[in-house]
Enzyme design. Structure first.
Site: not given
Length: 383
Positions: A68-70
Site C-alpha cells: 500500500s503506497s505512502v
C-alpha cells in the site's frame, strides 16, 4: 488493512525476515497502528500468498509482492486526479484497495472499476470493500489493458510505475478525462508523473512532470539498487579526483535529473549521502561530488563509465532547452511516445521505451524484480 508486514531483519541482511502483524492479536495492535500511520509504504503480501485467512508470524526469504503506497503521496495524487461525484473511475493496481475505497466514497461505487493481476489481491480487496459497504467492479487481469467493456472512464489512476503511458488506457479515457501514472526507468531515483488529459473534442494531451516521489515498478520490471558494499566504496574508495568543476544542477532541479535518468539510464543516487554520490551498478562505476565553497566542486570518479561527463553533457542540453521542470508527451504516429521540451536546435527529448527495464548482472549493485502483481508499489525516489 487489518494485517501488515514489518521487517525484522537489517536492510542488507540475507535472507530478509518479516513478521505479519494482525489486528486480531491484541499484542500486535499498537505496532500495527504505528506501521499503518507511519507515513511509509505498507507491505501487505509476501511471495504472492493468499491474503485472506493467513496467520500472523515470521516469513523468511522471498519478497514483498504487494504494497500500500505512502498515504501522503496517495492523497496528493488523488487530489491531482480531481475525483467528483458520479464519475467513472478506473483504478489500475488494486493493492490494499485504498484508492478504490476513496473513489467509491467520492464518486460512488457504481462507476468504479479496480483491476489487479493477482487474484489473491483482488479477492481480499473485494471482501474488505464489501465490509465498508462498497461494491465496485473488482477485476483480476492485466491492468495496462484496462477494462474496455466498461469504458470510457472520466478518471484513470495507475498505482505502479510504467516505462511509458499504456496506450490502451489512453484510449479508454472519456472526453475531458484525466489519467495519472508514474513513468520510470530501471533506476528508482528520479521518477516522473505522467498527467494525461483529453479535451472536450477528445484530443489527447500529455505532460511528464519531474517529481520527488512516485510509485515503484510493477510486474516484470527489474530495478537497480546500490548494495551496502557499493555504497561504502562510493564513500571511501580512492579514485581520480579533478578540482574546479562547475557545480551540477541542484537536487531541486528535478527536470534535469529526470532527463539524465532517461538519456543516460542505469544511474542510481545515494540519497543518504551528505553530498552528491551517483553509481552505475551495472558498470561498477561511481562518482562523488564535493562542493569547494567557491561555486565549484571536486569530482572523484571510479570505473569505466564516464558518469560525470554524462552529467555535464545533459546539463548543457537541459539549460539550452530552458531548464524545464516538465516535458510535453508527444503521441506520435505508429504508437511511439516522446518527452519533449524546447524547440529546434535547443530541443531536449527522448523516446519512452516500450519494454520494461531489465538489468544485467553486476558485482556492485543488487537487482530486484517486482513480483507477480500489478498492485500498489512503494514510493520510489530517494532510494
Amino acid at each position: 488493512m487489518p494485517q501488515a508486514y514489518v521487517r525484522r531483519s537489517a536492510p542488507d541482511e540475507t535472507p530478509p525476515r518479516w513478521e505479519l502483524l494482525d489486528w486480531t492479536v491484541p499484542a500486535h495492535r499498537e505496532e500495527l497502528l504505528r506501521v499503518l500511520h507511519s507515513g511509509d509504504s505498507v507491505a501487505v503480501q509476501h511471495d504472492g500468498e493468499p491474503i485472506l485467512g493467513r496467520s500472523s508470524g515470521i516469513r523468511s526469504g522471498g519478497a514483498m509482492t504487494a504494497m500500500s503506497s505512502v498515504m501522503g503521496m496517495t492523497a496528493q495524487l488523488l487530489q491531482e486526479l480531481d475525483l467528483r461525484p458520479g464519475q467513472r473511475v478506473l483504478d489500475v493496481g488494486t493493492g490494499a484497495g485504498v484508492t478504490a475505497a476513496v473513489a467509491c466514497f467520492v464518486s460512488g461505487d457504481a462507476g468504479v472499476v479496480t483491476i489487479d493481476r493477482d487474484e489473491h489481491v483482488t479477492t481480499a480487496a473485494a471482501t474488505r470493500l464489501t465490509d465498508l459497504g462498497y461494491r465496485p467492479d473488482v477485476v483480476t487481469g492485466d491492468g495496462e489493458a484496462g477494462r474496455p467493456d466498461k469504458a470510457p472512464y472520466d478518471r484513470v489512476f495507475v498505482s505502479f510505475a510504467v516505462p511509458r503511458v499504456p496506450q490502451a488506457l489512453v484510449e479508454q479515457l472519456a472526453p475531458q478525462g484525466r489519467m495519472l501514472a508514474t513513468v520510470g526507468t530501471s533506476s528508482p531515483s528520479w521518477p516522473g508523473l505522467a498527467v494525461i488529459t483529453t479535451t472536450a473534442q477528445g484530443r489527447v494531451e500529455g505532460e511528464l512532470r519531474a517529481v520527488e516521489f512516485g510509485h515503484r515498478a510493477g510486474w516484470g520490471w527489474t530495478r537497480l539498487f546500490l548494495s551496502a558494499e557499493f555504497r561504502r566504496q562510493m564513500a571511501t574508495q580512492e579514485g581520480v579526483t579533478v578540482h574546479g568543476h562547475r557545480l551540477p544542477p541542484p537536487e531541486e532541479a528535478r527536470g534535469f535529473w529526470l532527463a539524465l535518468d532517461h538519456l543516460r539510464p542505469g544511474l542510481v543516487r545515494d540519497f543518504s549521502a551528505e553530498h552528491l554520490r551517483i553509481g552505475a551498478p551495472e558498470d561498477d562505476s561511481w562518482v562523488r561530488v564535493i562542493p569547494d565553497g567557491d561555486g565549484t566542486c571536486s569530482v572523484t570518479a571510479c570505473g569505466p563509465r564516464a558518469i560525470w561527463r554524462e552529467i555535464e553533457e545533459v546539463t548543457v542540453r537541459w539549460r539550452a532547452a530552458g531548464e524545464p521542470d516538465s516535458y510535453r508527451i508527444a503521441f506520435d504516429t505508429g504508437g511511439s511516445q516522446r518527452a519533449v521540451a524546447g524547440c529546434g536546435r535547443n530541443e531536449l527529448s527522448w523516446e519512452l521505451d516500450h519494454e520494461r527495464p531489465r538489468a544485467r548482472t553486476s558485482r556492485a549493485g543488487i537487482r530486484a524484480r517486482a513480483g507477480r502483481r500489478d498492485g500498489h508499489g512503494e514510493a520510489a525516489g530517494r532510494a
